[in-house]
Design an enzyme around this catalytic site. Structure first.
Site, mmCIF file in Angstrom:
data_model
loop_
_atom_site.group_PDB
_atom_site.id
_atom_site.type_symbol
_atom_site.label_atom_id
_atom_site.label_comp_id
_atom_site.label_asym_id
_atom_site.label_seq_id
_atom_site.Cartn_x
_atom_site.Cartn_y
_atom_site.Cartn_z
ATOM 1 N NE ARG A 1 34.609 29.415 42.807
ATOM 2 C CZ ARG A 1 34.996 30.625 43.134
ATOM 3 N NH1 ARG A 1 35.940 31.209 42.454
ATOM 4 N NH2 ARG A 1 34.466 31.249 44.166
ATOM 5 C CG HIS B 1 31.532 33.249 35.628
ATOM 6 N ND1 HIS B 1 32.433 34.276 35.606
ATOM 7 C CD2 HIS B 1 31.162 33.097 36.926
ATOM 8 C CE1 HIS B 1 32.613 34.742 36.829
ATOM 9 N NE2 HIS B 1 31.860 34.046 37.661
ATOM 10 C CE LYS C 1 30.754 40.021 45.256
ATOM 11 N NZ LYS C 1 31.056 38.897 44.344
HETATM 12 N N1 COA Z 1 33.972 29.572 38.020
HETATM 13 C C1 COA Z 1 34.745 30.605 38.356
HETATM 14 N N2 COA Z 1 34.414 31.488 39.296
HETATM 15 C C2 COA Z 1 33.214 31.328 39.881
HETATM 16 C C3 COA Z 1 32.369 30.288 39.565
HETATM 17 C C4 COA Z 1 32.792 29.379 38.572
HETATM 18 N N3 COA Z 1 32.044 28.347 38.217
HETATM 19 N N4 COA Z 1 31.269 30.383 40.328
HETATM 20 C C5 COA Z 1 31.439 31.457 41.091
HETATM 21 N N5 COA Z 1 32.609 32.029 40.832
HETATM 22 C C6 COA Z 1 33.207 33.174 41.515
HETATM 23 C C7 COA Z 1 32.987 34.506 40.965
HETATM 24 O O1 COA Z 1 33.923 34.811 39.970
HETATM 25 C C8 COA Z 1 33.167 35.351 42.202
HETATM 26 O O2 COA Z 1 34.548 35.459 42.472
HETATM 27 P P1 COA Z 1 35.177 36.602 43.388
HETATM 28 O O3 COA Z 1 34.493 36.545 44.707
HETATM 29 O O4 COA Z 1 36.595 36.204 43.422
HETATM 30 O O5 COA Z 1 34.922 37.906 42.671
HETATM 31 C C9 COA Z 1 32.548 34.518 43.274
HETATM 32 O O6 COA Z 1 32.614 33.204 42.787
HETATM 33 C C10 COA Z 1 31.118 34.790 43.587
HETATM 34 O O7 COA Z 1 30.560 35.567 42.599
HETATM 35 P P2 COA Z 1 29.146 35.414 41.944
HETATM 36 O O8 COA Z 1 28.923 34.043 41.445
HETATM 37 O O9 COA Z 1 29.061 36.496 40.949
HETATM 38 O O10 COA Z 1 28.186 35.583 43.124
HETATM 39 P P3 COA Z 1 28.000 36.731 44.153
HETATM 40 O O11 COA Z 1 28.469 36.260 45.459
HETATM 41 O O12 COA Z 1 28.550 38.018 43.647
HETATM 42 O O13 COA Z 1 26.441 36.790 44.192
HETATM 43 C C11 COA Z 1 24.217 37.068 43.404
HETATM 44 C C12 COA Z 1 25.701 37.131 43.086
HETATM 45 C C13 COA Z 1 23.539 37.772 42.266
HETATM 46 C C14 COA Z 1 23.719 35.660 43.480
HETATM 47 C C15 COA Z 1 23.954 37.732 44.762
HETATM 48 O O14 COA Z 1 24.691 38.906 44.878
HETATM 49 C C16 COA Z 1 22.501 38.069 44.874
HETATM 50 O O15 COA Z 1 21.676 37.202 45.083
HETATM 51 N N6 COA Z 1 22.187 39.369 44.697
HETATM 52 C C17 COA Z 1 20.824 39.895 44.633
HETATM 53 C C18 COA Z 1 20.319 40.343 45.985
HETATM 54 C C19 COA Z 1 19.820 39.162 46.701
HETATM 55 O O16 COA Z 1 18.886 38.527 46.279
HETATM 56 N N7 COA Z 1 20.508 38.879 47.799
HETATM 57 C C20 COA Z 1 20.289 37.652 48.526
HETATM 58 C C21 COA Z 1 19.275 37.799 49.572
HETATM 59 S S1 COA Z 1 18.994 36.232 50.269
#
Ligand code: COA
Length: 157
Positions: free
Chosen positions: A91, A18, A42
């Protein structure tokens, strides 16, 4: 006109992966708002307050990066912060499938919102928060994946 972008995520916990995206985006945009999602779907290892605390500790020296939490939709968070640029990272191909769907849904809900994807730097592309959480639970070494300044805080937990 100043360009303001948002970078939403769960950050459970924030990793070098991140951080790499935040660094790169902060060089391109005038202002970057890291949005820490309080996603009820989550079950997180770290509370919202803990995740925000860890991110703030890591990003102390980033002058154009702000950290905020949100519990509604990402598009609402973007609107509230007067931003129409959403940063996400990819990724590998499985990320793309999920991100494609998310970005299309967001586009339908808020047409002016542009999702910009950063391809993860190769040295961080294998890092995942869920694998790190597993290592934490099993008391393995996590210093390869997380900024030094938060490891002590994480191990306290
Ligand atoms: N390097 C390392 N890890 C990364 C990364 C990077 N560059 N980019 C993403 N990741 C990983 C995260 O660590 C996480 O890993 P895990 O699944 O092993 O825990 C995974 O990718 C995804 O996590 P994250 O990027 O935090 O996204 P998310 O899937 O939890 O979604 C939001 C986060 C906020 C975008 C999403 O939950 C959201 O939009 N929430 C609000 C409600 C909403 O609007 N919903 C959508 C309706 S269309």
């Amino acid at each position: 006109m100043k360009k303001k972008a948002i970078y939403p995520g769960t950050f459970d916990p924030i990793t070098y992966g991140h951080l790499d995206i935040i660094k790169r985006a902060s060089l391109i945009f005038d202002q970057l708002i890291v949005g820490v999602s309080n996603n009820i779907k989550k079950k997180t290892m770290f509370t919202l307050e803990e995740r925000v605390f860890l991110i703030k500790k890591v990003l102390k020296s980033f002058k154009n990066v702000e950290i905020k939490s949100f519990s509604g939709l990402t598009i609402q968070f973007a609107k509230e912060n007067q931003s129409n640029i959403l940063i996400r990272s990819i990724r590998f191909s499985t990320d793309l499938q999920y991100e494609y769907q998310l970005s299309c849904m967001n586009k339908v809900l808020y047409y002016n919102l542009e999702t910009i994807f950063f391809i993860s730097s190769p040295q961080f592309s294998f890092i995942s928060s869920s694998l790190i959480r597993e290592i934490i639970i099993k008391k393995g070494e996590i210093d390869h994946f997380l900024p030094k300044e938060i490891i002590k805080e994480i191990l306290k937990k």
